[in-house]
Design a protein around this motif. Structure first.
Motif, PDB file in Angstrom:
ATOM      1  N   PRO A 305      91.515  31.642   8.956  1.00 50.10           N
ATOM      2  CA  PRO A 305      90.819  31.691   7.667  1.00 50.10           C
ATOM      3  C   PRO A 305      91.024  33.040   6.982  1.00 50.10           C
ATOM      4  CG  PRO A 305      89.367  30.843   9.386  1.00 50.10           C
ATOM      5  CD  PRO A 305      90.596  31.364  10.076  1.00 50.10           C
ATOM      6  N   VAL A 306      91.076  33.006   5.653  1.00 46.75           N
ATOM      7  CA  VAL A 306      90.999  34.254   4.899  1.00 46.75           C
ATOM      8  C   VAL A 306      89.536  34.674   4.938  1.00 46.75           C
ATOM      9  CG1 VAL A 306      91.287  35.356   2.657  1.00 46.75           C
ATOM     10  CG2 VAL A 306      92.940  33.642   3.439  1.00 46.75           C
ATOM     11  N   GLY A 307      89.240  35.740   5.651  1.00 44.82           N
ATOM     12  CA  GLY A 307      87.849  36.087   5.938  1.00 44.82           C
ATOM     13  C   GLY A 307      87.357  37.270   5.145  1.00 44.82           C
ATOM     14  N   VAL A 308      86.337  37.068   4.320  1.00 45.97           N
ATOM     15  CA  VAL A 308      85.659  38.169   3.641  1.00 45.97           C
ATOM     16  C   VAL A 308      84.600  38.717   4.594  1.00 45.97           C
ATOM     17  CG1 VAL A 308      84.295  38.850   1.632  1.00 45.97           C
ATOM     18  CG2 VAL A 308      86.078  37.104   1.393  1.00 45.97           C
ATOM     19  N   LEU A 309      84.587  40.025   4.754  1.00 47.10           N
ATOM     20  CA  LEU A 309      83.670  40.681   5.679  1.00 47.10           C
ATOM     21  C   LEU A 309      82.594  41.425   4.898  1.00 47.10           C
ATOM     22  CD1 LEU A 309      86.268  42.156   8.218  1.00 47.10           C
ATOM     23  CD2 LEU A 309      85.189  39.893   8.219  1.00 47.10           C
ATOM     24  N   GLY A 415      76.727  45.815  12.189  1.00 43.58           N
ATOM     25  CA  GLY A 415      76.999  44.386  12.245  1.00 43.58           C
ATOM     26  C   GLY A 415      77.772  43.911  11.025  1.00 43.58           C
ATOM     27  N   ILE A 416      78.669  42.963  11.249  1.00 44.66           N
ATOM     28  CA  ILE A 416      79.520  42.434  10.180  1.00 44.66           C
ATOM     29  C   ILE A 416      79.304  40.937  10.056  1.00 44.66           C
ATOM     30  CG2 ILE A 416      81.926  41.966   9.525  1.00 44.66           C
ATOM     31  CD1 ILE A 416      82.681  44.677  10.611  1.00 44.66           C
ATOM     32  N   LEU A 417      79.158  40.477   8.826  1.00 41.75           N
ATOM     33  CA  LEU A 417      79.088  39.049   8.531  1.00 41.75           C
ATOM     34  C   LEU A 417      80.481  38.563   8.172  1.00 41.75           C
ATOM     35  CD1 LEU A 417      75.933  38.905   6.206  1.00 41.75           C
ATOM     36  CD2 LEU A 417      76.062  39.251   8.689  1.00 41.75           C
ATOM     37  N   TYR A 418      80.838  37.413   8.674  1.00 42.65           N
ATOM     38  CA  TYR A 418      82.176  36.837   8.480  1.00 42.65           C
ATOM     39  C   TYR A 418      82.052  35.603   7.598  1.00 42.65           C
ATOM     40  CZ  TYR A 418      86.546  34.431   9.869  1.00 42.65           C
ATOM     41  OH  TYR A 418      87.742  33.785   9.887  1.00 42.65           O
ATOM     42  N   PHE A 419      82.672  35.662   6.421  1.00 43.34           N
ATOM     43  CA  PHE A 419      82.679  34.527   5.499  1.00 43.34           C
ATOM     44  C   PHE A 419      84.097  33.988   5.416  1.00 43.34           C
ATOM     45  CE2 PHE A 419      82.972  33.288   0.796  1.00 43.34           C
ATOM     46  CZ  PHE A 419      82.674  31.964   1.060  1.00 43.34           C
ATOM     47  N   PRO A 420      84.401  32.877   6.105  1.00 41.19           N
ATOM     48  CA  PRO A 420      85.748  32.297   6.017  1.00 41.19           C
ATOM     49  C   PRO A 420      85.931  31.596   4.678  1.00 41.19           C
ATOM     50  CG  PRO A 420      84.383  31.057   7.568  1.00 41.19           C
ATOM     51  CD  PRO A 420      83.536  32.165   7.043  1.00 41.19           C
ATOM     52  N   ALA A 421      86.431  32.346   3.701  1.00 42.35           N
ATOM     53  CA  ALA A 421      86.455  31.877   2.315  1.00 42.35           C
ATOM     54  C   ALA A 421      87.527  30.825   2.060  1.00 42.35           C
ATOM     55  CB  ALA A 421      86.669  33.064   1.375  1.00 42.35           C
ATOM     56  N   ARG A 422      88.583  30.831   2.824  1.00 45.92           N
ATOM     57  CA  ARG A 422      89.676  29.867   2.666  1.00 45.92           C
ATOM     58  C   ARG A 422      90.068  29.348   4.048  1.00 45.92           C
ATOM     59  NH1 ARG A 422      88.083  30.393  -1.769  1.00 45.92           N
ATOM     60  NH2 ARG A 422      89.146  31.232  -3.602  1.00 45.92           N
ATOM     61  N   ASN A 423      90.559  28.131   4.087  1.00 45.91           N
ATOM     62  CA  ASN A 423      91.127  27.521   5.306  1.00 45.91           C
ATOM     63  C   ASN A 423      90.089  27.124   6.353  1.00 45.91           C
ATOM     64  OD1 ASN A 423      93.595  28.014   4.124  1.00 45.91           O
ATOM     65  ND2 ASN A 423      94.314  29.463   5.662  1.00 45.91           N
ATOM     66  N   TYR A 424      88.799  27.009   5.974  1.00 41.99           N
ATOM     67  CA  TYR A 424      87.802  26.667   6.990  1.00 41.99           C
ATOM     68  C   TYR A 424      86.777  25.669   6.474  1.00 41.99           C
ATOM     69  CZ  TYR A 424      85.961  27.746  11.640  1.00 41.99           C
ATOM     70  OH  TYR A 424      85.604  27.692  12.968  1.00 41.99           O
ATOM     71  N   THR A 425      87.178  24.834   5.538  1.00 44.46           N
ATOM     72  CA  THR A 425      86.239  23.875   4.948  1.00 44.46           C
ATOM     73  C   THR A 425      85.602  22.992   6.007  1.00 44.46           C
ATOM     74  OG1 THR A 425      87.573  23.851   2.924  1.00 44.46           O
ATOM     75  CG2 THR A 425      86.008  22.041   3.247  1.00 44.46           C
ATOM     76  N   TYR A 426      86.383  22.548   6.979  1.00 46.99           N
ATOM     77  CA  TYR A 426      85.894  21.609   7.983  1.00 46.99           C
ATOM     78  C   TYR A 426      85.437  22.300   9.266  1.00 46.99           C
ATOM     79  CZ  TYR A 426      88.439  18.559   4.763  1.00 46.99           C
ATOM     80  OH  TYR A 426      88.892  17.916   3.645  1.00 46.99           O
ATOM     81  N   GLY A 448      97.823  43.530   4.508  1.00 51.00           N
ATOM     82  CA  GLY A 448      97.623  44.852   5.078  1.00 51.00           C
ATOM     83  C   GLY A 448      97.663  45.926   4.006  1.00 51.00           C
ATOM     84  N   GLY A 449      96.719  46.858   4.067  1.00 45.91           N
ATOM     85  CA  GLY A 449      96.641  47.935   3.089  1.00 45.91           C
ATOM     86  C   GLY A 449      95.791  47.626   1.885  1.00 45.91           C
ATOM     87  N   ALA A 450      95.351  46.366   1.738  1.00 43.82           N
ATOM     88  CA  ALA A 450      94.551  45.972   0.581  1.00 43.82           C
ATOM     89  C   ALA A 450      93.175  45.497   1.023  1.00 43.82           C
ATOM     90  CB  ALA A 450      95.254  44.861  -0.190  1.00 43.82           C
ATOM     91  N   HIS A 451      92.304  45.297   0.029  1.00 42.53           N
ATOM     92  CA  HIS A 451      90.940  44.795   0.288  1.00 42.53           C
ATOM     93  C   HIS A 451      90.304  45.619   1.402  1.00 42.53           C
ATOM     94  CE1 HIS A 451      92.033  41.487  -2.297  1.00 42.53           C
ATOM     95  NE2 HIS A 451      93.039  41.187  -1.509  1.00 42.53           N
ATOM     96  N   VAL A 452      90.433  46.922   1.272  1.00 40.18           N
ATOM     97  CA  VAL A 452      90.142  47.799   2.408  1.00 40.18           C
ATOM     98  C   VAL A 452      88.662  47.842   2.766  1.00 40.18           C
ATOM     99  CG1 VAL A 452      92.171  49.233   2.033  1.00 40.18           C
ATOM    100  CG2 VAL A 452      90.025  49.834   0.889  1.00 40.18           C
ATOM    101  N   GLY A 453      87.789  47.328   1.896  1.00 35.69           N
ATOM    102  CA  GLY A 453      86.381  47.298   2.220  1.00 35.69           C
ATOM    103  C   GLY A 453      85.823  45.911   2.387  1.00 35.69           C
ATOM    104  N   ALA A 454      86.695  44.879   2.427  1.00 36.25           N
ATOM    105  CA  ALA A 454      86.177  43.507   2.472  1.00 36.25           C
ATOM    106  C   ALA A 454      86.993  42.543   3.319  1.00 36.25           C
ATOM    107  CB  ALA A 454      86.071  42.951   1.051  1.00 36.25           C
TER     108      ALA A 454
END
Length: 578
Positions: A305-309, A415-426, A448-454
């Motif tokens: 999943p594309v995971g937003v943290l 602590g980190i919350l994991y939000f699987p924003a893509r590829n995890y609908t089911y 890599g190198g991007a979205h360095v805080g999320a």
């Protein structure tokens, strides 16, 4: 006297082709593989790889190290995970060409699209270039821990040619298009690996404005692609979304026409969206049809999943925007966590969750936490549905906000919350398994190198090997399959034909892996960017050695010091055998 610079002895080899594993030796001389099988000669240095898995170095064709390469010597976090070649300049964003008066605009774009703090770039970028060839000359002088190549980004090209008219997203004139095409052609001649653009409506500048290229016409893109054709085959990469609500996607049809007409290798993101979970199949099926017709077009897929943290040290978490939280936000994280544990502070923050968010500062999805999971000290990128916050709240008899609050306070506020924003609908990775098996798919999107805080998906290679070939419950990939996806296949499609395979005359980039120990540590915030800027990094265990051009750059998961990585100018074909 030694016969070779380096000999790896007795490893179990996944050679990058997808062929069966084999046991044997690998010798490297002059940065290239000199012999494989049973090597009788001696090496100046030898590594005993018995009981270890030996692979080619991993090739990552979707990164955003365009700024980091100018101030750092390591492509971390990617090189923590066996990556030995990276491609920069994706999603149409970058820093060249760029006139001095346009620098602030390029920083605003990169901060908004890729979540790299503006102050970090303002302090860290040397700006010792104007043209794209100048930029290549500048970064060519940078010794790094992996090889790197660059695609020409559309946004700086368009702004360089059109100035404020590009910022205002005015249509390009014929003269504008030809001038952009000339800049792209010059970049390819200087050694660029292709061209990238973005069509994602959600990609915005840090100021909240739509990007200069989002609505660029097909004529503009085709003019650039045809200029590329005169140079030969290159990558044409578009960050596109595909709305099929009113019939099949016009966006995909445009990319297919560009691929068919220009002969370029066109790639686009292939992702599952919660709002249209089967749309990806329509796009993948259409891609297969176009490929059968001769178009060189691929969907870039990510192996998880594309995971937003979300975290107290990260860019986002659900309690940002609550007045009581904002008052304590400047405190060090441990003190902040202590304050948040106070019953009166907890009650106030939770009550303020009903207040509206300022859309200029925070995305609305930040508060949609019912689909989140706790990351934990042993990160699980395929968590069971039972651990989703809505289900946890139901079991506990509390709100999802309370579940999220407690999860953030774990580990003294780390602590980190994991939000699987893509590829995890089911709530499983069956869809990703299907994507990885598509003939028209190529591994990418690690960012890599991007979205360095999320986001910290630059660790994807370790996950690909540990999860898909060993830890998954259900259909797995074989080790040769997974390694091929990360090496020979990405290398060939990306234009790095001289690497990604363990065979004589190929580049001496290798990983020696303690396969049974291979695992990910949780993502963590580091404050090592210019101006003390924060970024997410992630370590792994199990990499006994990583080798670039025959030089050991990491041993036992730690960098060794040498920096043999260099700029790769121009596409590489399969090595010719003398």
């Amino acid at each position: 006297m030694s016969d070779y610079d380096l000999v790896i002895r007795g490893g179990t080899v996944a050679d990058g082709t997808g062929a069966n594993l084999w046991d044997g030796d690998i010798a490297i001389t002059g940065g290239r593989i000199a012999a494989t099988g049973t090597v009788t000669g001696k090496g100046r240095e030898e590594i005993d790889a018995r009981g270890k898995l030996v692979t080619p170095g991993f090739v990552d064709i979707h990164t955003h190290y365009d700024a980091q390469v100018t101030w750092d010597t390591r492509f971390s976090p990617s090189t923590n995970h066996g990556v030995t070649t990276v491609l920069l300049g994706n999603c149409g964003v970058g820093f060249a060409p760029c006139r001095p008066e346009q620098r602030a605009q390029m920083i605003d774009v990169m901060e908004g699209v890729e979540d790299i703090p503006g102050i970090v770039m303002a302090e860290g970028l040397p700006w010792n270039w104007v043209s794209f060839p100048d930029y290549l000359d500048a970064i060519e002088r940078r010794p790094m821990d992996a090889d790197f190549a660059v695609a020409i980004p559309h946004i700086p090209v368009r702004v360089f040619v059109m100035g404020q008219r590009a910022i205002d997203r005015e249509p390009a004139t014929s003269a504008d298009m030809q001038a952009m095409a000339a800049l792209v052609r010059d970049g390819l001649e200087a050694g660029a690996f292709g061209f990238s653009t973005t069509r994602v409506i959600g990609h915005r500048t840090a100021s909240g404005d739509q990007l200069p290229v989002t609505t660029a016409s097909e004529d503009e893109l085709m003019t650039i692609a045809m200029a590329m054709k005169a140079h030969g085959k290159s990558l044409f990469m578009s960050a596109s979304e595909f709305d099929t609500g009113n019939g099949f996607s016009s966006e995909f049809r445009m990319l297919a026409r560009i691929a068919a007409t220009s002969g370029q290798t066109v790639t686009f993101p292939l992702l599952q969206y919660n709002e249209a979970p089967e749309r990806w199949r329509e796009i993948a099926d259409a891609c297969a049809i176009e490929r059968a017709r001769g178009a060189d077009i691929y969907g870039q897929v990510v192996g998880r999943p594309v995971g937003v943290l979300y975290g107290l040290q990260l860019t986002l978490h659900p309690f940002r925007g609550c007045p009581t939280y904002e008052r304590i936000d400047p405190l060090p994280v441990a003190q902040r966590a202590a304050e948040m544990r106070r019953p009166d502070v907890r009650a106030a923050i939770l009550a303020e969750m009903t207040l509206p968010l300022d859309p200029r500062k925070y995305p609305a999805f930040m508060r949609d936490i019912s689909l989140c999971y706790a990351m934990g000290a042993d990160p699980d990128y395929a968590p069971p549905e039972s651990e989703r916050f809505d289900n946890v709240a139901r079991r506990r008899g509390c709100t999802v906000e309370e579940v999220a609050y407690d999860a953030l306070l774990a580990e003294d506020g780390l602590g980190i919350l994991y939000f699987p924003a893509r590829n995890y609908t089911y709530c499983n990775l069956e869809t990703v398994h299907d994507m990885l098996g598509r003939e028209g798919a190529v591994l990418g999107l690690g960012d890599g190198g991007a979205h360095v805080g999320a986001i910290c998906d630059g660790s994807m290679q370790t996950f690909m090997l540990s999860y898909w070939t060993r830890d998954r419950r259900g259909d797995r990939l074989s080790i040769p399959q997974a390694v091929h996806l990360m090496t020979g296949r990405t290398a060939a499609i990306g234009g790095f034909g001289d690497r990604g395979v363990i065979a004589p005359h190929f580049k001496g980039d290798l990983n020696i892996i303690d396969y049974d120990r291979l695992a990910l540590y949780p993502p963590r915030a580091s404050f090592d960017l210019p101006a003390g800027g924060r970024r997410l990094t992630q370590a792994a265990r199990g990499y006994a050695a990583t080798i670039v051009s025959g030089v050991v750059t990491a041993r036992d998961d730690q960098p060794t010091g040498p920096l043999p990585g260099r700029l790769v100018r121009g596409r590489r074909g399969t090595p010719s055998i003398p």
